[in-house]
Each structure stands twice: as structure tokens, then as C-alpha cells.
Scaffold this motif. Structure first.
Motif, PDB file in Angstrom:
ATOM      1  N   THR A 143      -3.743   3.958   5.294  1.00 54.25           N
ATOM      2  CA  THR A 143      -4.883   4.226   4.406  1.00 54.25           C
ATOM      3  C   THR A 143      -5.791   5.339   4.905  1.00 54.25           C
ATOM      4  OG1 THR A 143      -6.367   2.629   5.474  1.00 54.25           O
ATOM      5  CG2 THR A 143      -4.881   1.782   3.755  1.00 54.25           C
ATOM      6  N   GLY A 144      -5.725   5.633   6.201  1.00 55.57           N
ATOM      7  CA  GLY A 144      -6.655   6.592   6.764  1.00 55.57           C
ATOM      8  C   GLY A 144      -8.059   6.031   6.912  1.00 55.57           C
ATOM      9  N   GLN A 145      -8.205   4.727   6.743  1.00 56.24           N
ATOM     10  CA  GLN A 145      -9.508   4.065   6.868  1.00 56.24           C
ATOM     11  C   GLN A 145      -9.562   3.288   8.185  1.00 56.24           C
ATOM     12  OE1 GLN A 145      -8.464   2.022   3.112  1.00 56.24           O
ATOM     13  NE2 GLN A 145     -10.566   2.442   2.451  1.00 56.24           N
ATOM     14  N   VAL A 195     -13.366  -1.222   6.247  1.00 54.64           N
ATOM     15  CA  VAL A 195     -13.541  -1.386   4.801  1.00 54.64           C
ATOM     16  C   VAL A 195     -14.571  -2.487   4.586  1.00 54.64           C
ATOM     17  CG1 VAL A 195     -11.202  -0.625   4.217  1.00 54.64           C
ATOM     18  CG2 VAL A 195     -11.644  -3.051   4.654  1.00 54.64           C
ATOM     19  N   GLU A 209       0.998   2.751  -6.985  1.00 63.57           N
ATOM     20  CA  GLU A 209       0.252   3.973  -7.277  1.00 63.57           C
ATOM     21  C   GLU A 209      -0.327   3.946  -8.688  1.00 63.57           C
ATOM     22  OE1 GLU A 209       2.880   7.211  -6.599  1.00 63.57           O
ATOM     23  OE2 GLU A 209       3.045   6.864  -4.435  1.00 63.57           O
ATOM     24  N   ILE A 225      -7.094  -3.013  -3.960  1.00 63.02           N
ATOM     25  CA  ILE A 225      -6.552  -1.743  -3.480  1.00 63.02           C
ATOM     26  C   ILE A 225      -6.338  -0.782  -4.640  1.00 63.02           C
ATOM     27  CG2 ILE A 225      -5.426  -2.911  -1.541  1.00 63.02           C
ATOM     28  CD1 ILE A 225      -2.760  -2.551  -2.929  1.00 63.02           C
ATOM     29  N   ASN A 246      -4.383   3.220  -4.944  1.00 64.29           N
ATOM     30  CA  ASN A 246      -3.783   4.454  -4.415  1.00 64.29           C
ATOM     31  C   ASN A 246      -3.825   4.518  -2.889  1.00 64.29           C
ATOM     32  OD1 ASN A 246      -3.224   5.355  -7.032  1.00 64.29           O
ATOM     33  ND2 ASN A 246      -5.204   6.399  -7.218  1.00 64.29           N
ATOM     34  N   SER A 247      -3.226   3.513  -2.261  1.00 61.69           N
ATOM     35  CA  SER A 247      -3.076   3.454  -0.800  1.00 61.69           C
ATOM     36  C   SER A 247      -4.400   3.329  -0.053  1.00 61.69           C
ATOM     37  CB  SER A 247      -2.315   4.688  -0.273  1.00 61.69           C
ATOM     38  OG  SER A 247      -1.025   4.760  -0.850  1.00 61.69           O
ATOM     39  N   LYS A 248      -5.427   2.855  -0.747  1.00 61.35           N
ATOM     40  CA  LYS A 248      -6.711   2.610  -0.109  1.00 61.35           C
ATOM     41  C   LYS A 248      -7.144   1.162  -0.378  1.00 61.35           C
ATOM     42  CE  LYS A 248      -7.531   6.975   1.127  1.00 61.35           C
ATOM     43  NZ  LYS A 248      -7.628   7.419   2.533  1.00 61.35           N
ATOM     44  N   GLN A 266      -4.548   1.227   9.249  1.00 56.53           N
ATOM     45  CA  GLN A 266      -5.307   2.470   9.388  1.00 56.53           C
ATOM     46  C   GLN A 266      -4.400   3.686   9.206  1.00 56.53           C
ATOM     47  OE1 GLN A 266      -7.521   2.602  13.076  1.00 56.53           O
ATOM     48  NE2 GLN A 266      -8.398   0.548  12.776  1.00 56.53           N
ATOM     49  N   LEU A 295     -10.249  -1.004  -1.162  1.00 57.93           N
ATOM     50  CA  LEU A 295     -11.622  -0.834  -1.631  1.00 57.93           C
ATOM     51  C   LEU A 295     -12.536  -1.952  -1.153  1.00 57.93           C
ATOM     52  CD1 LEU A 295     -10.990   0.251  -5.337  1.00 57.93           C
ATOM     53  CD2 LEU A 295     -11.207   1.693  -3.305  1.00 57.93           C
ATOM     54  N   LEU A 301       0.820  -1.210   0.000  1.00 57.89           N
ATOM     55  CA  LEU A 301       0.000   0.000   0.000  1.00 57.89           C
ATOM     56  C   LEU A 301       0.856   1.264   0.000  1.00 57.89           C
ATOM     57  CD1 LEU A 301      -2.677  -1.143   2.609  1.00 57.89           C
ATOM     58  CD2 LEU A 301      -3.196  -0.427   0.270  1.00 57.89           C
TER      59      LEU A 301
END
Length: 709
Positions: A151-153, A156, A80, A103, A105-107, A148, A109, A74
Motif C-alpha cells: 500500500t505504501g502506507q 492507517v 481495483e 480498501i 485501489n490497493s490502499k 506497507q 482507508l 489488495l
């Protein structure tokens, strides 16, 4: 122009629990895919851990390290700007799942768990994982804190959903799910999913690839769409060889196909496809009616367009053309699959080469020829400049990087890593001794020719001193018990000598390390139990233990021409013999006479017993139809009863079988593939009585029919 997209799939030579190596190979495949302009890349099943972790999937560490590796993916620059489909195990609500992680862009899905688990043959997925049974349902999965932060999540989606990009829709189908009657790709296609990914851990068996390819083609031939198939490739640390053959299929036609056998670690295949071809293919009225009433999947939005406007505006860029599927012949499969498996085992075990007792018979000849094929593959890979193969070859041979050593000749490379020995006795013939010597010279192995009569005599003398009795061969007036014991002494001494030489020959040659001992018992001999327990069939690994005698003969005939080894013809013409009894004017030991059945008959018995799940009676009834033109019913009954008697009294030997390359669907490998008892009532009284009664009925009917005629 339509909507052109470039997609990528791959075959990776992952290794169970090699998290560092698996990460490097995964990132390299992503880098190559991006370099070729792909906006979607998928990898093999459980690529982060390796597919073959087995009971390590029950350990918390395996899940911890998987998340750590995913965190690095990630965070990587390679990841990217691409939609990535990554495989790893996930624990959700204290339940373990085999998952795909989508995944961008560092997220993250979507986490998509496998819904139908492989749990027969070589596979035991239900031992480690639980299938996701909530169709078209998702839940929220709380991410580990380390993820977390990246990803800032916090949570998911996990479950049965699809990915919606700006220009298409992507769904997941995993390995076994393709082979089930009600496969997910049907519902996915009806709900407008245009791209289906399939990440697999599918192993090689002789003549198996055709079935897999036809199923993959069928997945889109009826429903339309783009199908991306990724697979593991190589030895993952066990008996299986995962045979790659990554593919991209559009509307039932193959547009890209990877290699089935390779000693390379990373292989990426890409194709440029027009999405409009899928849409036009799906324009039939009947499909529209079914699709309009199909249940919907939750769509997870991905902020990416798979199509590239630059491709569409360039008339020189065209979709990848359809290709004809390539299949290896069974002979080629034998020359390549076990050879690749041996190379993986050799380089990853950090040993210095192989040791093989060469008997002068076709089985050890086949094993040696597979090693010769491996040497050819290594030289070929080095000639292409594969850095990993060059580094591995230097490690195996004890050469430093500074030496600049690169294998350029298969015989020269074999002389460094392959050691053979003819272990003769007074019961051995000059013909087998000569064949072994000439085969070793043809391959280039470091060869020893010895007689071990003094060691055999020492053991016989010791027994006579302890018991006061001296056993004799049957040819010299001894009983069957004495005859068998004297044969087994020779066979077991060969095993002891093999391990002594394997440990010390590198030292003798002034080289570090030790050698892996190779076995050479074929699958038919193992099934019948026609070998001595703990004889020279006991080894570290056995490349031919899952291959029939008939297929080995086909392989040797092929290799004679393909490898330029005329010596192989002499092995084809030789009568199979163990050479453990004295040769007289009226008797020469022969395998098929000893066994009371031919190798071809053994193959038939093996397939009926395992593949068709026949007991003695059903095997007998099937063979009446299969062999009616060759022998009488009573003779068929005798052969079936003889097979089951010897199979059952020798079944205990399967518990000590040398780990063998799995190549045949009727392998008797105990506790891994063939889960049957090893203590039988060898009389099979009920079953055999029913066979005898049936023979009487059939013979009476035949006699009545002849009388009336």
C-alpha cells in the motif's frame, strides 16, 4: 435522472481457518460484483478467517494469515476500481478487535473495530475480542511491513469514522450493533451518512429471520438511507448454520434479497439505487433539527465516485424496484437448513456418506428425510452447472473427474452415499420394521435389516456367568432396575453396531472411506433426558437435535407432499415407542407414557426454562395462567416438579450430546449454548415446597369462592 449507484452485498460459505478457500470465495464475490457494475461491495463478518474460529482468535497465527490474505486482496486485479468492505481480526496496541477493513485501489482507508460484541446464546465474542469503546474517535494503526510494501502506507486510521466519497458517505454497523437499543445507524444517519453496511455472522433458528429483517428495515425506515446486509452462509465447522439472506434496503423497503439456504459457496446480490431518494426521504423538519445538533464523525476521503454518469445519462436504466420479503415456513426451514448443514459437513469431512439406524419411528424418519432433501438440493445444484457442487459430489462418491459423473437423480445419489439399518430384536414390531424398509426404498438408501438378539443374549449370558444372577424384564417379574438395564443393553449395542457398519459398509461395497453416523434424538427428548447415554443417539452429528417433536411432525407432513413420499403418512399416525420392552396383550411401550408428559408439554417446559429463564416456581406460576383451561393447579404442580426432577437427574447426559444442528432457542446443548450444571440436587426442596404451599393457598381460595357462589 438522479444519482444512480450500483452496490453489492453477498453471502459466502466461509470455513474457519480455510484461508485459501476463503480468499478464493471472497475474490469471486468481488469479481461478480464488479461484473454487475457495482462500485461498493461488502462481505460477511470475519470473512477472511471464517466466523467460527473460536479460541483460534487467541492465536497469533490467525492474525498473521489474515494480513497475508488481505495482502493478496489488495494486490489483486479484482479489487481495483471498487470500494471494498472486508472482515478480519486485527490486533491494535496488543488488543484484539473484530474489524472491517475498508480498501480502495490497493490502499487501506479505514479499520473499523466492532463496538458492541455478541456475548450470549451461541456467541462468546468477549472471550476473543475487546469492543472499541472510543466513540467517534480514531487512532493511527501501524501496518505490518508486508502490507506497507503493497500500500505504501505506514499507518492507517483505526476507530469509529466514516468514508466520504465524491458523491456520498458510507458508515459501518456490524452484526450485534444492529440489535442493540442505541444502534450506531442512528448517529450515522443524523451525520449525513447515506449508505450503511452491516456485515454479520448470524445463525439460523426456526422462525428467527422475521425478527432480523424487521430490524434491518427499521434501521432505515425512520432514519432513511441505504442499508447493505451481508451474512455468512453455511456450516463454518460447528453446530450453527449461518443462513445468508443478504439484503439491500432503501428507506425501509427491500430492493434485493438473497437466498436463506443454499449449498452454493458464493452468492452476490446487487441493486441500482438513486441517492436522491435518500435525500428526499430525509427532508423532514424534525430530522433536520436533530441532525443539525448531531456530533460529527471523522470523514476519511475516498477518491471515488460511487455514481456512474453513464447510468444517469441512460433513461433506460432505472433504480431496482421494491420487492416483497420472502420467508420460508418452519417446515421448509427444517427441510433446507439441516440439509445444507449436512452437505457442508459431508463434503468437508472427506467422508463417503452417512449411516443412520432406522427405527421405524418419526425421529429417525425425519433425519432420513432431511438426507433425502440434501440429495435433492445436490441434484438441483448440479443441474444448474455449479462446478463446486459437481466436484464435491464426485469426491464424496469416489468418482474421478474423468468419469464425468454428475448426480441427476436424488434416489440414485442417495444409493451411493446413504446407508440405513433396522436393528431389530424380539421386542420390535413388524410395523416398525416394514416402515423402515419402505422408507429406505422411497429414499433410495442402501438398507440392511437385521436382528441382534444373539448379541443381546450373549451380553445377558456373560452377566449371568459373572454375577450368578439373571435380570428379567418387568413384564416377566423383574424389578424396575432390571427392566431399565435390559432396555439399555439393546440401546447401547445399537450404537456399537452403528459404528461397526459405518466403518465397514463402504469396504463391503468395494468403496473407499467411512461413513458419518447420524443421530436422531429430538430436542425435547434431550431436554428430558429420555434416551440412553451412549446408545444409538450417540453419533457423529445430529440434524434434528435442536428441533421439537411438534415441528418434526409438521416437517414430515410437509415432506410427504413436497417430496412425493406417501410412506411418510404412516410415520405420522404411529405411536412414538422405543420398543425396548416385551410387547404383551396389556402393555405396549409408549414414549409419552414413559416420560409422564407429552412432547407438547416438554416444548413448553423447554421454552420457559431457557428463553424465559424460569426456575421451578416461576414456571409453575406462568403455567397456571397458560394451562388453567386444561388442568387443575395441583396437576400443573405435579407436572412441573416431575419435569425438573427428570431434567436434573438426566442433565449429565447433556455433556455427551451428539453435536446437533442448532435450530431451537431452548436447546439444552451443554457448554455451548446452555450453560447450566450437570449435578443437581434433584429434590429441589425449597422450590418444590413453595410450589406446594401455593397450591394449597390457591385450592383454598377456590373452595372459598365456590362456597360463596
Amino acid at each position: 435522472m438522479g444519482h444512480l449507484i450500483t452496490v453489492a452485498t453477498c453471502s459466502l460459505n466461509q470455513w474457519a481457518l480455510d484461508f485459501k478457500g476463503n480468499l478464493a470465495r471472497t475474490l469471486e464475490s468481488i469479481r461478480i460484483a464488479k461484473e454487475r457494475g457495482a462500485t461498493l461491495r461488502i462481505g460477511p463478518e470475519l470473512e477472511i478467517t471464517g466466523y467460527g474460529c473460536a479460541d483460534h482468535f487467541l492465536e497469533g497465527d490467525t492474525y498473521l494469515h489474515s494480513w497475508e490474505v488481505l495482502g493478496q486482496i489488495l494486490s489483486s486485479k479484482e479489487a481495483e476500481g471498487m470500494l471494498l468492505d472486508i472482515g478480519m481480526p486485527v490486533m491494535h496496541k496488543n488488543v484484539k478487535y473484530n474489524c472491517r477493513i475498508i480498501i480502495l485501489n490497493s490502499k487501506i482507508l479505514l479499520i473499523r473495530p466492532k463496538m458492541f460484541l455478541a456475548n450470549d446464546g451461541n456467541y462468546r465474542e468477549l472471550r476473543w475480542f475487546t469492543p472499541w469503546s472510543k466513540y467517534r474517535v480514531t487512532e493511527e494503526h501501524f501496518l505490518p511491513r508486508m502490507i506497507q510494501k503493497i500500500t505504501g502506507q505506514i499507518t492507517v486510521p483505526i476507530g469509529d469514522a466514516v468514508i466520504s466519497t465524491h458523491d456520498s458517505c458510507i458508515g459501518v454497523e456490524m452484526c450485534e450493533e444492529l440489535f442493540t437499543p442505541n444502534s450506531p445507524h442512528i448517529g450515522l444517519s443524523l451525520d449525513g451518512v447515506e449508505i450503511i453496511t452491516n456485515s454479520s455472522g448470524s445463525h439460523h433458528e426456526l422462525r428467527k429471520l422475521h425478527t432480523r429483517v424487521e430490524l434491518i428495515k427499521e434501521a432505515t425506515l425512520k432514519s432513511g438511507g441505504i442499508y447493505l446486509y451481508a451474512n455468512q452462509q453455511g456450516c463454518d465447522g460447528d453446530r450453527l448454520y449461518y443462513d445468508g439472506c443478504a439484503m439491500i434496503i432503501v428507506n425501509g423497503q427491500v430492493v434485493a434479497q438473497g437466498s436463506q439456504f443454499s449449498i452454493g459457496d458464493v452468492e452476490v446480490i446487487t441493486a441500482t439505487i438513486d441517492l436522491e431518494d435518500v435525500r428526499s426521504f430525509r427532508s423532514s423538519c424534525s430530522r433536520g433539527i436533530q441532525a443539525s445538533t448531531s456530533a460529527s464523525f471523522r470523514r476519511i476521503e475516498a477518491n471515488i465516485a460511487l455514481s456512474d454518469g453513464r447510468l444517469e445519462d441512460n433513461p433506460a436504466i432505472r433504480p431496482t424496484t421494491v420487492k416483497r420479503v420472502f420467508y420460508h415456513t418452519p417446515e421448509e426451514e427444517i427441510s433446507l437448513g439441516p440439509a445444507c448443514w449436512l452437505w457442508d459437513y459431508l463434503r468437508r469431512s472427506k467422508t463417503s456418506g452417512f449411516f443412520l439406524p432406522l427405527s421405524g419411528g418419526i425421529d429417525s424418519c425425519a433425519t432420513a428425510t432431511i438426507v433425502a432433501s440434501m440429495c435433492r438440493l445436490v441434484v438441483k445444484s448440479c443441474a444448474k452447472g455449479d462446478k463446486q457442487t459437481i466436484a464435491d459430489a464426485r469426491q464424496v462418491t469416489g468418482e474421478s473427474a474423468e468419469s464425468g459423473y454428475i448426480p441427476t437423480d436424488p434416489q440414485e445419489f442417495a444409493s451411493r452415499i446413504f446407508h440405513t439399518c433396522y436393528m431389530g430384536t424380539k421386542n420390535s414390531s413388524n410395523e416398525t420394521r416394514t416402515r423402515a424398509k419402505e422408507l429406505a426404498e422411497s429414499i433410495g438408501s442402501y438398507h440392511i435389516d437385521l436382528n441382534m438378539d444373539t448379541v443381546v443374549s450373549a451380553l445377558q449370558l456373560l452377566f449371568a456367568m459373572v454375577t450368578g444372577k439373571t435380570p428379567a424384564f418387568r413384564a416377566h417379574g423383574g424389578s424396575d432396575v432390571e427392566n431399565l438395564a435390559l432396555q439399555n443393553i439393546q440401546a447401547r449395542i445399537r450404537m456399537v453396531l452403528a459404528y461397526l457398519l459405518a466403518q465397514l459398509l463402504p469396504w463391503v461395497r468395494g468403496r473407499p472411506g467411512s461413513l458419518l453416523v447420524l443421530g436422531s434424538a429430538n430436542v425435547d427428548e434431550c431436554l428430558r433426558g429420555y434416551f440412553t447415554k451412549y446408545d444409538c443417539s450417540s453419533a457423529d452429528i445430529n440434524p434434528i437435535g435442536g428441533i421439537s417433536k411438534a415441528d418434526l411432525r409438521l416437517f414430515i407432513a410437509y415432506a410427504e407432499l413436497a417430496f412425493g413420499m406417501p410412506i411418510l403418512s404412516s410415520f405420522l399416525n404411529a405411536t412414538p415407542t422405543a420398543e425396548l420392552e416385551p410387547i404383551t396383550e396389556t402393555y405396549v411401550q409408549a414414549d409419552e407414557v414413559d416420560m409422564g408428559m407429552t412432547y407438547d408439554e416438554l416444548t413448553e417446559f423447554g421454552r420457559l426454562r431457557k428463553v424465559y429463564k424460569c426456575g421451578p416456581y416461576s414456571m409453575f406460576t406462568k403455567l397456571i395462567h397458560l394451562w388453567s383451561d386444561k388442568m387443575e393447579v395441583a396437576e400443573i404442580a405435579v407436572k412441573v416438579k416431575r419435569f425438573f426432577f427428570y431434567y436434573s437427574i438426566n442433565r449429565h447426559k447433556m455433556t455427551t450430546l451428539t453435536p446437533s444442528y442448532h435450530a431451537e432457542s431452548y436447546s439444552p446443548d451443554d457448554n455451548r449454548f446452555d450453560l447450566r450444571p450437570f449435578l443437581y440436587n434433584a429434590s429441589w426442596s425449597w422450590q418444590f415446597d413453595k410450589i406446594d404451599r401455593t397450591v394449597q393457598v390457591l385450592e383454598k381460595e377456590q373452595q372459598t369462592g365456590e362456597a360463596h357462589s
